[in-house]
Design a protein around this motif. Structure first.
Motif, PDB file in Angstrom:
ATOM      1  N   GLY A 178     -89.448   7.702 -33.623  1.00 50.45           N
ATOM      2  CA  GLY A 178     -88.277   7.405 -32.827  1.00 50.45           C
ATOM      3  C   GLY A 178     -88.100   8.276 -31.605  1.00 50.45           C
ATOM      4  O   GLY A 178     -88.723   9.314 -31.446  1.00 50.45           O
ATOM      5  N   ASN A 179     -87.188   7.834 -30.735  1.00 50.50           N
ATOM      6  CA  ASN A 179     -87.003   8.470 -29.438  1.00 50.50           C
ATOM      7  C   ASN A 179     -86.568   9.924 -29.514  1.00 50.50           C
ATOM      8  O   ASN A 179     -87.073  10.765 -28.784  1.00 50.50           O
ATOM      9  CB  ASN A 179     -85.946   7.699 -28.645  1.00 50.50           C
ATOM     10  N   LYS A 180     -85.610  10.250 -30.352  1.00 50.79           N
ATOM     11  CA  LYS A 180     -85.042  11.591 -30.378  1.00 50.79           C
ATOM     12  C   LYS A 180     -86.100  12.625 -30.756  1.00 50.79           C
ATOM     13  O   LYS A 180     -86.184  13.696 -30.141  1.00 50.79           O
ATOM     14  CB  LYS A 180     -83.866  11.654 -31.358  1.00 50.79           C
ATOM     15  N   PHE A 181     -86.902  12.305 -31.758  1.00 48.18           N
ATOM     16  CA  PHE A 181     -87.951  13.232 -32.167  1.00 48.18           C
ATOM     17  C   PHE A 181     -88.962  13.423 -31.044  1.00 48.18           C
ATOM     18  O   PHE A 181     -89.393  14.545 -30.755  1.00 48.18           O
ATOM     19  CB  PHE A 181     -88.654  12.709 -33.418  1.00 48.18           C
ATOM     20  N   VAL A 182     -89.342  12.320 -30.399  1.00 50.45           N
ATOM     21  CA  VAL A 182     -90.335  12.392 -29.329  1.00 50.45           C
ATOM     22  C   VAL A 182     -89.804  13.204 -28.158  1.00 50.45           C
ATOM     23  O   VAL A 182     -90.501  14.056 -27.600  1.00 50.45           O
ATOM     24  CB  VAL A 182     -90.747  10.976 -28.867  1.00 50.45           C
ATOM     25  N   GLN A 183     -88.557  12.949 -27.763  1.00 50.79           N
ATOM     26  CA  GLN A 183     -87.958  13.716 -26.667  1.00 50.79           C
ATOM     27  C   GLN A 183     -87.906  15.202 -26.999  1.00 50.79           C
ATOM     28  O   GLN A 183     -88.189  16.051 -26.145  1.00 50.79           O
ATOM     29  CB  GLN A 183     -86.559  13.190 -26.367  1.00 50.79           C
ATOM     30  N   ALA A 184     -87.554  15.507 -28.232  1.00 54.85           N
ATOM     31  CA  ALA A 184     -87.494  16.911 -28.646  1.00 54.85           C
ATOM     32  C   ALA A 184     -88.880  17.554 -28.579  1.00 54.85           C
ATOM     33  O   ALA A 184     -89.020  18.696 -28.121  1.00 54.85           O
ATOM     34  CB  ALA A 184     -86.940  17.014 -30.066  1.00 54.85           C
ATOM     35  N   PHE A 185     -89.896  16.817 -29.007  1.00 54.92           N
ATOM     36  CA  PHE A 185     -91.252  17.365 -28.966  1.00 54.92           C
ATOM     37  C   PHE A 185     -91.721  17.540 -27.527  1.00 54.92           C
ATOM     38  O   PHE A 185     -92.394  18.529 -27.202  1.00 54.92           O
ATOM     39  CB  PHE A 185     -92.219  16.450 -29.716  1.00 54.92           C
ATOM     40  N   GLU A 186     -91.380  16.587 -26.658  1.00 53.85           N
ATOM     41  CA  GLU A 186     -91.769  16.704 -25.253  1.00 53.85           C
ATOM     42  C   GLU A 186     -91.177  17.959 -24.618  1.00 53.85           C
ATOM     43  O   GLU A 186     -91.882  18.734 -23.963  1.00 53.85           O
ATOM     44  CB  GLU A 186     -91.314  15.451 -24.491  1.00 53.85           C
ATOM     45  N   VAL A 187     -89.880  18.155 -24.826  1.00 53.13           N
ATOM     46  CA  VAL A 187     -89.220  19.333 -24.261  1.00 53.13           C
ATOM     47  C   VAL A 187     -89.787  20.604 -24.883  1.00 53.13           C
ATOM     48  O   VAL A 187     -90.074  21.590 -24.182  1.00 53.13           O
ATOM     49  CB  VAL A 187     -87.699  19.254 -24.477  1.00 53.13           C
ATOM     50  N   LEU A 188     -89.971  20.591 -26.196  1.00 56.70           N
ATOM     51  CA  LEU A 188     -90.478  21.767 -26.899  1.00 56.70           C
ATOM     52  C   LEU A 188     -91.869  22.149 -26.404  1.00 56.70           C
ATOM     53  O   LEU A 188     -92.171  23.340 -26.242  1.00 56.70           O
ATOM     54  CB  LEU A 188     -90.517  21.496 -28.406  1.00 56.70           C
ATOM     55  N   SER A 189     -92.710  21.174 -26.139  1.00 54.96           N
ATOM     56  CA  SER A 189     -94.066  21.454 -25.668  1.00 54.96           C
ATOM     57  C   SER A 189     -94.041  22.195 -24.341  1.00 54.96           C
ATOM     58  O   SER A 189     -94.785  23.181 -24.150  1.00 54.96           O
ATOM     59  CB  SER A 189     -94.847  20.140 -25.512  1.00 54.96           C
ATOM     60  N   PHE A 190     -93.183  21.768 -23.426  1.00 55.39           N
ATOM     61  CA  PHE A 190     -93.110  22.426 -22.123  1.00 55.39           C
ATOM     62  C   PHE A 190     -92.470  23.813 -22.242  1.00 55.39           C
ATOM     63  O   PHE A 190     -92.881  24.747 -21.547  1.00 55.39           O
ATOM     64  CB  PHE A 190     -92.339  21.552 -21.132  1.00 55.39           C
TER      65      PHE A 190
END
Length: 313
Positions: free
Chosen positions: A194-206
């Motif tokens: 889902g979107n929320k997990f993916v967005q969190a991972f994207e931000v966390l990666s950067f």
């Protein structure tokens, strides 16, 4: 089918290279980098894994050059590794224009290498090495772009550079392009969780990649990830796949950033995590020539599946 099959090997070879790095450096931080890289590909460019586009191959070729560059600094007197690094960078540059950035990074790194080792190496030897290096760049990369330019001048080909740098942005200012690039990088494109997990991972990666400035990967972030990200935002942020060149280095920095966080919060150092036993087994397998066979047995079905089922539309 064969185009998709061949292109599928690049990201898989990149993951294999990180695994190899983990064993060679005896540090699990490189295994974590492979995980970051695989997830970033799945989030951002899933339909281009195995597709007949050059963004992922040039990114992986740039990482191959980076791996060879690490060996240059480790084995200081091996000129063959220097020339191999340049050849890989040249290969990246002829795949796509983004690969020219790889050549700049490699040349700057080699300049730093020779300056730091000038007292241990004769000036005549350094001069000979640079002649070979510039010869490889001239013959392999510059000659290719001169030929393409000549083809355009003769009317046998065309260039879309002006359109890709300006027209495709639909009149956006540079600040608007930066805002648009953020929407591309952090849109949370849905995958299985889902979107929320993916967005969190994207931000966390950067964020984790940014924290790598406190680790041995600081030069990778400051010299590769950060400048390429800014350049991409200003000129080529019309599609997220054009950011692919940064993915291997972003994953590398995110892994080192994770290591730094774990060391600070839990006093757990991934670099010191014991992989000695696995390294011994890996060296024995490699010495008997079984590494390629074992990896091929595991990865070939994945490659074939990717080639058969990738959506290239």
């Amino acid at each position: 089918f064969f185009n998709n099959l061949f292109m599928s090997f690049y990201p898989l070879l990149g993951i294999m290279l990180w695994i190899d790095l983990g064993f060679r450096k005896r540090s699990s931080v490189y295994f974590l980098a492979a995980v970051f890289f695989a997830i970033l590909l799945r989030i951002y460019v899933p339909r281009f894994i195995g597709a007949a586009v050059m963004d992922l191959p040039v990114a992986c070729m740039g990482f191959f050059a980076f791996d060879a560059l690490l060996d240059v600094f480790q084995f200081k007197k091996d000129r063959k590794r220097v020339f191999l690094t340049v050849l890989l960078a040249v290969a990246a540059s002829v795949m796509k224009q983004a690969g020219l950035f790889v050549i700049l990074i490699v040349l700057a790194s080699l300049a730093n290498f020779y300056v730091s080792n000038r007292e241990k190496t004769k000036s005549a030897t350094i001069a000979k090495h640079w002649l070979v290096i510039f010869g490889l760049v001239l013959v392999g990369s510059l000659s290719w772009y001169l030929w393409i330019r000549f083809q355009i001048y003769q009317g046998h080909s065309s260039s879309e550079s002006d359109f890709l740098v300006k027209g495709i942005h639909k009149g956006r200012s540079y600040w608007e392009r930066i805002g648009w690039s953020f929407s591309l990088l952090f849109n949370g494109e849905p995958i299985y969780l889902g979107n929320k997990f993916v967005q969190a991972f994207e931000v966390l990666s950067f964020v984790l990649a940014g924290l790598s400035i406190f680790t041995a990967a600081r030069l990778v972030f400051l010299g590769i990830v950060l400048p390429y990200t800014l350049f991409w935002m200003l000129f080529f942020s019309y599609e997220v796949r054009t950011y692919a060149l940064a993915f291997p280095f972003l994953a590398h920095c995110a892994a080192f950033g994770t290591q730094w966080v774990l060391a600070k919060l839990a006093h757990f150092n991934l670099r010191n995590w014991n992989v000695e036993a696995l390294s011994v087994v890996y060296r024995k397998v490699s010495s008997r020539g079984l590494t390629v066979a074992l990896m091929s047995a595991v990865l070939l079905p994945v490659v074939l599946g990717s080639a058969c089922f990738t959506d290239t539309k």
